[in-house]
Design an enzyme around this catalytic site. Structure first.
Site, PDB file in Angstrom:
ATOM      1  N   ASP A   1       0.806  -1.225   0.159  1.00 48.37           N
ATOM      2  CA  ASP A   1       0.110  -0.021   0.065  1.00 48.37           C
ATOM      3  C   ASP A   1       0.739   1.279   0.125  1.00 48.37           C
ATOM      4  OD1 ASP A   1       0.998  -0.216   2.614  1.00 48.37           O
ATOM      5  OD2 ASP A   1      -0.962  -0.814   3.523  1.00 48.37           O
TER       6      ASP A   1
ATOM      7  N   ASP B   1      -7.188  -1.852  14.354  1.00 44.76           N
ATOM      8  CA  ASP B   1      -8.599  -2.065  13.899  1.00 44.76           C
ATOM      9  C   ASP B   1      -8.657  -3.252  12.969  1.00 44.76           C
ATOM     10  OD1 ASP B   1      -7.433  -1.503  11.379  1.00 44.76           O
ATOM     11  OD2 ASP B   1      -8.639   0.038  10.973  1.00 44.76           O
TER      12      ASP B   1
ATOM     13  N   GLU C   1      -9.530  -1.785   5.547  1.00 48.21           N
ATOM     14  CA  GLU C   1     -10.152  -1.308   6.748  1.00 48.21           C
ATOM     15  C   GLU C   1     -11.500  -2.009   7.064  1.00 48.21           C
ATOM     16  OE1 GLU C   1      -8.229   0.289   8.484  1.00 48.21           O
ATOM     17  OE2 GLU C   1      -7.778   2.031   7.901  1.00 48.21           O
TER      18      GLU C   1
END
Ligand code: PGA
Length: 263
Positions: free
Chosen positions: A67, A136, A143
């Protein structure tokens, strides 16, 4: 999934570097998927050591990073491209033509993402994907809520990720809100996957993705659907797992079935 619990960050780094080095030795033109963040810094240091001391050869290997922040130029201080060069590529004999990090400042992220997927495919697919895990539960910047079928694309960063990553920026407002990231579908196509995590702050999320249900709310839990995953943790990150005794027994006794297990 094989869970290897190591005493501390140093040993997590050594063990994960050994796993990567073994694959590079096994296949000189290995296609690696690589990750950024605090977690793999020690692993990359160890790999550099193996390169310098034992001549581990990366000249034929290819690397694709997971990423990059949207909007950051490749040489921006906070770019993942610069991170990879500073922490790994410039210290080993990587061929610059064979290392790929998504281009954060591309004019057309959609077209770029398509091109990136094509490059991975043309290289024969990723042999070994290295992953960290976000607070997370994200892998890459996938996400919570990311589709398990997702491919490389732009993803909006979650509030927690922005908060977690603000430590690298002067102000929280400077953290980019978007990133280009390989998708879960892209990651799951890697032949082998190695996830590393350390520290107490990762303990809850490690217990969730390893022993909890498969859910897009913790995207690392998608790894339960993959047939060859190795997870290397330090004791702090493993502290909320409930089946530790079993994992440790397997770690210490797998030589009994080594040929069958193939690890
Ligand atoms: P960290 O980040 O290694 O800096 O904890 C991991 C991630 O967000 O994937």
């Amino acid at each position: 999934m094989e869970i290897i619990i190591t005493p501390d960050y140093e040993q997590m780094s050594k063990t994960s570097a050994q796993i990567i080095a073994r694959e590079v030795k096994r296949k000189h033109d290995l296609v690696l998927g690589l990750a950024t963040g605090d977690t793999p810094i020690g692993t990359y240091k160890e790999l550099v050591k193996v390169h310098k001391e034992e001549g581990l050869d990366f000249s034929k290997a290819t690397a694709f990073n997971l990423d990059e922040y949207v909007g950051l130029a490749p040489l921006h201080n906070n770019s993942y491209n610069l991170f990879m060069w500073e922490n790994l590529f410039k210290h080993i004999n990587a061929n610059p033509e064979n290392v790929y990090v998504p281009q954060g400042n591309t004019d057309d992220p959609e077209e770029f993402s398509h091109w990136y997927e094509g490059k991975i495919k043309k290289a024969g697919g990723i042999d070994l994907q290295v992953l960290g895990i976000g607070g997370d539960g994200h892998i890459g910047f996938n996400e919570p809520g990311s589709s398990f079928a997702s491919r490389t694309r732009v993803k909006a960063l979650d509030k927690q990720t922005i908060q977690d990553n603000s430590r690298f920026f002067e102000n929280i407002e400077d953290v980019p809100r978007f990133a280009i990231t390989m998708g879960i579908g892209t990651i799951l196509e890697a032949k082998k996957i190695l996830l590393i995590a350390n520290g107490e702050k990762k303990a809850d999320v490690c217990a969730q993705f390893i022993e909890g249900p498969v859910t897009s709310q913790i995207t690392a839990s998608s790894l339960q659907l993959h047939s060859f995953v190795t997870i290397v943790l330090d004791e702090a990150a493993a502290s909320k797992l409930t089946r530790t005794e079993y994992y440790n027994w397997v770690r210490d006794n797998k030589h009994l079935v080594q040929k069958k297990v193939g690890r």
